[in-house]
Design a protein around this motif. Structure first.
Motif, PDB file in Angstrom:
ATOM      1  N   LEU A   1       0.825  -1.203   0.000  1.00 49.51           N
ATOM      2  CA  LEU A   1       0.000   0.000   0.000  1.00 49.51           C
ATOM      3  C   LEU A   1       0.858   1.250   0.000  1.00 49.51           C
ATOM      4  O   LEU A   1       0.527   2.249  -0.660  1.00 49.51           O
ATOM      5  CB  LEU A   1      -0.951  -0.001   1.195  1.00 49.51           C
ATOM      6  CG  LEU A   1      -1.927   1.173   1.270  1.00 49.51           C
ATOM      7  CD1 LEU A   1      -2.808   1.231   0.027  1.00 49.51           C
ATOM      8  CD2 LEU A   1      -2.778   1.108   2.529  1.00 49.51           C
ATOM      9  N   GLU A   2       1.972   1.230   0.720  1.00 46.92           N
ATOM     10  CA  GLU A   2       2.871   2.383   0.712  1.00 46.92           C
ATOM     11  C   GLU A   2       3.355   2.681  -0.705  1.00 46.92           C
ATOM     12  O   GLU A   2       3.389   3.847  -1.131  1.00 46.92           O
ATOM     13  CB  GLU A   2       4.067   2.112   1.631  1.00 46.92           C
ATOM     14  CG  GLU A   2       3.721   2.131   3.115  1.00 46.92           C
ATOM     15  CD  GLU A   2       4.907   1.752   3.977  1.00 46.92           C
ATOM     16  OE1 GLU A   2       5.976   1.448   3.389  1.00 46.92           O
ATOM     17  OE2 GLU A   2       4.788   1.764   5.200  1.00 46.92           O
ATOM     18  N   SER A   3       3.722   1.636  -1.440  1.00 48.45           N
ATOM     19  CA  SER A   3       4.183   1.830  -2.813  1.00 48.45           C
ATOM     20  C   SER A   3       3.067   2.387  -3.693  1.00 48.45           C
ATOM     21  O   SER A   3       3.296   3.254  -4.536  1.00 48.45           O
ATOM     22  CB  SER A   3       4.684   0.502  -3.386  1.00 48.45           C
ATOM     23  OG  SER A   3       5.802   0.027  -2.673  1.00 48.45           O
ATOM     24  N   VAL A   4       1.840   1.890  -3.486  1.00 48.57           N
ATOM     25  CA  VAL A   4       0.691   2.369  -4.260  1.00 48.57           C
ATOM     26  C   VAL A   4       0.460   3.854  -3.994  1.00 48.57           C
ATOM     27  O   VAL A   4       0.251   4.648  -4.922  1.00 48.57           O
ATOM     28  CB  VAL A   4      -0.565   1.561  -3.920  1.00 48.57           C
ATOM     29  CG1 VAL A   4      -1.809   2.183  -4.554  1.00 48.57           C
ATOM     30  CG2 VAL A   4      -0.416   0.116  -4.402  1.00 48.57           C
ATOM     31  N   LEU A   5       0.517   4.257  -2.731  1.00 48.01           N
ATOM     32  CA  LEU A   5       0.257   5.651  -2.383  1.00 48.01           C
ATOM     33  C   LEU A   5       1.363   6.567  -2.895  1.00 48.01           C
ATOM     34  O   LEU A   5       1.091   7.682  -3.359  1.00 48.01           O
ATOM     35  CB  LEU A   5       0.105   5.790  -0.870  1.00 48.01           C
ATOM     36  CG  LEU A   5      -1.060   5.025  -0.242  1.00 48.01           C
ATOM     37  CD1 LEU A   5      -1.146   5.302   1.250  1.00 48.01           C
ATOM     38  CD2 LEU A   5      -2.365   5.382  -0.919  1.00 48.01           C
ATOM     39  N   ASP A   6       2.594   6.105  -2.805  1.00 49.49           N
ATOM     40  CA  ASP A   6       3.698   6.911  -3.339  1.00 49.49           C
ATOM     41  C   ASP A   6       3.536   7.131  -4.838  1.00 49.49           C
ATOM     42  O   ASP A   6       3.736   8.236  -5.347  1.00 49.49           O
ATOM     43  CB  ASP A   6       5.030   6.225  -3.048  1.00 49.49           C
ATOM     44  CG  ASP A   6       5.436   6.325  -1.592  1.00 49.49           C
ATOM     45  OD1 ASP A   6       4.937   7.231  -0.906  1.00 49.49           O
ATOM     46  OD2 ASP A   6       6.239   5.496  -1.132  1.00 49.49           O
ATOM     47  N   ARG A   7       3.181   6.067  -5.549  1.00 48.00           N
ATOM     48  CA  ARG A   7       3.019   6.185  -7.003  1.00 48.00           C
ATOM     49  C   ARG A   7       1.790   7.023  -7.342  1.00 48.00           C
ATOM     50  O   ARG A   7       1.824   7.844  -8.275  1.00 48.00           O
ATOM     51  CB  ARG A   7       2.897   4.787  -7.622  1.00 48.00           C
ATOM     52  CG  ARG A   7       2.834   4.800  -9.136  1.00 48.00           C
ATOM     53  CD  ARG A   7       4.131   5.319  -9.734  1.00 48.00           C
ATOM     54  NE  ARG A   7       4.031   5.434 -11.186  1.00 48.00           N
ATOM     55  CZ  ARG A   7       3.592   6.509 -11.822  1.00 48.00           C
ATOM     56  NH1 ARG A   7       3.211   7.583 -11.133  1.00 48.00           N
ATOM     57  NH2 ARG A   7       3.526   6.535 -13.133  1.00 48.00           N
ATOM     58  N   ALA A   8       0.703   6.846  -6.593  1.00 47.59           N
ATOM     59  CA  ALA A   8      -0.502   7.640  -6.830  1.00 47.59           C
ATOM     60  C   ALA A   8      -0.240   9.119  -6.591  1.00 47.59           C
ATOM     61  O   ALA A   8      -0.798   9.982  -7.272  1.00 47.59           O
ATOM     62  CB  ALA A   8      -1.639   7.151  -5.936  1.00 47.59           C
ATOM     63  N   GLY A   9       0.614   9.427  -5.618  1.00 47.76           N
ATOM     64  CA  GLY A   9       0.956  10.812  -5.336  1.00 47.76           C
ATOM     65  C   GLY A   9       1.680  11.495  -6.473  1.00 47.76           C
ATOM     66  O   GLY A   9       1.683  12.721  -6.561  1.00 47.76           O
ATOM     67  N   ASP A  10       2.312  10.706  -7.359  1.00 46.22           N
ATOM     68  CA  ASP A  10       2.930  11.291  -8.549  1.00 46.22           C
ATOM     69  C   ASP A  10       1.883  11.729  -9.559  1.00 46.22           C
ATOM     70  O   ASP A  10       2.129  12.598 -10.389  1.00 46.22           O
ATOM     71  CB  ASP A  10       3.852  10.267  -9.228  1.00 46.22           C
ATOM     72  CG  ASP A  10       5.124  10.027  -8.441  1.00 46.22           C
ATOM     73  OD1 ASP A  10       5.488  10.907  -7.647  1.00 46.22           O
ATOM     74  OD2 ASP A  10       5.740   8.961  -8.615  1.00 46.22           O
ATOM     75  N   VAL A  11       0.707  11.103  -9.499  1.00 44.73           N
ATOM     76  CA  VAL A  11      -0.359  11.364 -10.475  1.00 44.73           C
ATOM     77  C   VAL A  11      -1.219  12.552 -10.063  1.00 44.73           C
ATOM     78  O   VAL A  11      -1.597  13.399 -10.882  1.00 44.73           O
ATOM     79  CB  VAL A  11      -1.237  10.105 -10.660  1.00 44.73           C
ATOM     80  CG1 VAL A  11      -2.411  10.389 -11.581  1.00 44.73           C
ATOM     81  CG2 VAL A  11      -0.394   8.949 -11.191  1.00 44.73           C
ATOM     82  N   GLY A  12      -1.552  12.634  -8.780  1.00 44.08           N
ATOM     83  CA  GLY A  12      -2.415  13.715  -8.321  1.00 44.08           C
ATOM     84  C   GLY A  12      -2.659  13.618  -6.830  1.00 44.08           C
ATOM     85  O   GLY A  12      -1.970  12.877  -6.115  1.00 44.08           O
ATOM     86  N   ASN A  13      -3.636  14.365  -6.343  1.00 41.20           N
ATOM     87  CA  ASN A  13      -4.038  14.254  -4.947  1.00 41.20           C
ATOM     88  C   ASN A  13      -4.664  12.889  -4.712  1.00 41.20           C
ATOM     89  O   ASN A  13      -5.353  12.350  -5.587  1.00 41.20           O
ATOM     90  CB  ASN A  13      -5.033  15.354  -4.588  1.00 41.20           C
ATOM     91  CG  ASN A  13      -4.382  16.726  -4.564  1.00 41.20           C
ATOM     92  OD1 ASN A  13      -3.398  16.941  -3.869  1.00 41.20           O
ATOM     93  ND2 ASN A  13      -4.933  17.657  -5.330  1.00 41.20           N
ATOM     94  N   VAL A  14      -4.442  12.334  -3.533  1.00 41.51           N
ATOM     95  CA  VAL A  14      -4.900  10.977  -3.220  1.00 41.51           C
ATOM     96  C   VAL A  14      -5.935  11.039  -2.105  1.00 41.51           C
ATOM     97  O   VAL A  14      -5.693  11.623  -1.047  1.00 41.51           O
ATOM     98  CB  VAL A  14      -3.719  10.082  -2.793  1.00 41.51           C
ATOM     99  CG1 VAL A  14      -4.202   8.655  -2.515  1.00 41.51           C
ATOM    100  CG2 VAL A  14      -2.634  10.076  -3.858  1.00 41.51           C
ATOM    101  N   ILE A  15      -7.098  10.430  -2.371  1.00 38.99           N
ATOM    102  CA  ILE A  15      -8.152  10.312  -1.358  1.00 38.99           C
ATOM    103  C   ILE A  15      -8.269   8.836  -1.007  1.00 38.99           C
ATOM    104  O   ILE A  15      -8.461   7.985  -1.873  1.00 38.99           O
ATOM    105  CB  ILE A  15      -9.509  10.834  -1.880  1.00 38.99           C
ATOM    106  CG1 ILE A  15      -9.362  12.265  -2.411  1.00 38.99           C
ATOM    107  CG2 ILE A  15     -10.553  10.767  -0.777  1.00 38.99           C
ATOM    108  CD1 ILE A  15      -8.920  13.270  -1.387  1.00 38.99           C
ATOM    109  N   LEU A  16      -8.179   8.527   0.287  1.00 32.37           N
ATOM    110  CA  LEU A  16      -8.181   7.152   0.761  1.00 32.37           C
ATOM    111  C   LEU A  16      -9.451   6.836   1.528  1.00 32.37           C
ATOM    112  O   LEU A  16      -9.798   7.521   2.494  1.00 32.37           O
ATOM    113  CB  LEU A  16      -6.976   6.926   1.681  1.00 32.37           C
ATOM    114  CG  LEU A  16      -5.637   6.611   1.043  1.00 32.37           C
ATOM    115  CD1 LEU A  16      -4.521   6.941   2.017  1.00 32.37           C
ATOM    116  CD2 LEU A  16      -5.578   5.155   0.656  1.00 32.37           C
ATOM    117  N   ASP A  17     -10.151   5.795   1.098  1.00 29.68           N
ATOM    118  CA  ASP A  17     -11.259   5.247   1.883  1.00 29.68           C
ATOM    119  C   ASP A  17     -10.681   4.119   2.728  1.00 29.68           C
ATOM    120  O   ASP A  17     -10.131   3.159   2.190  1.00 29.68           O
ATOM    121  CB  ASP A  17     -12.360   4.725   0.955  1.00 29.68           C
ATOM    122  CG  ASP A  17     -13.553   4.189   1.727  1.00 29.68           C
ATOM    123  OD1 ASP A  17     -13.723   4.571   2.901  1.00 29.68           O
ATOM    124  OD2 ASP A  17     -14.308   3.383   1.168  1.00 29.68           O
TER     125      ASP A  17
END
Length: 416
Positions: free
Chosen positions: A245-261
């Protein structure tokens, strides 16, 4: 004295490697591990310094290497092919391993084991839990976790609404369903997806391939919103480790703002540290630890407010200093108390950076669910305007250039 763990998974080089390490001065082989789970469990004891592992051993992935480094165990990989081969070096780099020895040339193994700390990548030394391939979110993109106690206070609805409103304003947004008890984002947005985006991303992260293939794990909903769908069944939580999940969030942060449910439970599972399986609530705890801001949602009824109060107290132990904002959902006059009274209750349990109230509008929520759309897409109304005010407060920069589609709702209790 350097204590070494070995995990060859039956490879032919194991006997020779053991003999060479046994003869070397200043090195002792602490244990020959049968598989990755055995290796990770033994590393947790804190007695080992180095792990000699087969580069192609089944189950060896980035989360395994991260676990070793978390307990200050430095990895040395033995490769069946030439260590100068580009494919071999590429796989080692994806795993976060910089020390390599060829299986047909073990003369240097003892020396590499003795000096591996000098040649290891400085980003992953001394227990640092970041794999080499991990990305770092850009400064302008933020990670916001939507959390709330048990009892369905509206976590998913709020997460979907915040992400949809942010995307409507033209801000690239990634909505991640990280609820370990079963995702609901796909259902709310009418996404028919046979493959879970989260499980797909976790597998790619484990193989060190998430960076190039991240887009394949998301579903586009409009021009600016990407969605990583959650677990198809609650029992699939075991397939997602915290490091994934850490890797997913780091990569998603390169794309845009991240909203987590996220999930509702904050209980930690000490058994998750022993490597055999992740902890059940690791996704939720990781999401909260990575968040730049945490939005806590609670229901306005007596049971919901009681759970909210207890949740705010429990949350203090895991926030890591991230600011906390509270959203009281389904507020209605018939409950018998005012917003100011609820504000006093919240302030008594936690110091929050903002407090917002969402009016009860069950018909609008039902229409959005039936249509498979977010509340933001389903039309205007008091609830949609209140949601807009929440996004205003969390992402003030998103107001720049926003289309004047509706009026603004007064921000309440900014003093909190």
């Amino acid at each position: 004295m350097i204590c070494v763990l070995m995990m060859a998974s039956g490879a032919s080089w194991e006997s020779e490697a053991l003999a060479r390490l046994t003869k070397a001065g200043g090195v002792v082989v602490l244990k020959r591990c049968v598989d990755v789970d055995d290796l990770l469990a033994t590393a947790t004891s804190g007695q080992a310094d180095v792990a000699v592992v087969g580069l192609d051993a089944p189950g060896l992935d980035t989360s395994s290497v991260s676990h070793l480094r978390r307990y200050a165990v430095r990895p040395v990989a033995v490769a069946m092919a030439d260590v100068d081969d580009l494919d071999v070096r590429s796989r080692a780099e994806r795993l976060g391993i910089t020390a390599l020895v060829a299986a047909d040339d073990l003369d240097s193994l003892a020396e590499v084991v003795s000096r591996v700390d000098d040649i290891s990548d400085t980003r992953v030394r001394d227990g640092d839990d970041l794999p080499v391939a991990a990305a770092v979110p850009t400064d302008e993109h933020r990670i916001v976790a939507i959390w709330g106690p048990g009892g369905a206070p509206g976590r998913t609805t709020l997460a979907v609404s915040v992400a949809a409103e942010l995307a409507r304003r033209g801000s690239p947004t990634v909505l991640v369903d990280a609820d370990p008890y079963g995702g609901g984002v796909a259902q709310q947005l009418g996404i028919l997806d046979e493959v879970s985006g989260l499980l797909s991303a976790a597998r790619l992260a484990g193989a060190g391939q998430l960076g190039d293939r991240f887009a394949s794990t998301t579903r586009a909903v409009g021009d600016h919103l990407s969605v990583i769908t959650g677990l198809p069944r609650a029992d699939r939580w075991i397939e997602v480790r915290a490091t994934h999940l850490e890797s997913v969030l780091d990569r998603a942060g390169d794309v845009g703002n991240v909203i987590l449910d996220t999930g509702f439970c904050l209980e930690d599972d000490p058994g998750g540290d022993f490597g055999a399986r992740p902890a059940r609530n690791a996704m939720t705890l990781t999401a909260l630890a990575k968040a730049d801001e945490i939005v806590v949602v609670g229901a306005a009824d007596p049971v919901g407010l009681s759970r909210l109060a207890r949740g705010l107290v429990d949350l203090r132990e895991v926030t890591g200093g991230a600011p906390v904002r509270v959203v009281v959902n389904r507020m209605r006059p018939g409950l018998g108390w005012s917003e100011r009274e609820i504000a006093g209750m919240v302030e008594g349990f936690s110091r929050v950076c903002g407090l917002h109230f969402l009016p009860d509008d069950q018909s609008a929520t039902d229409r959005a669910l039936i249509a498979g759309r977010s509340l933001v897409e389903s039309g205007d109304g008091h609830l949609v305007r209140a949601l807009g005010a929440v996004v205003d407060a969390i992402f003030p920069a998103s107001l720049d250039g926003e289309a004047p589609r509706r009026g603004r709702v007064r921000r309440r209790f900014a003093r909190l």
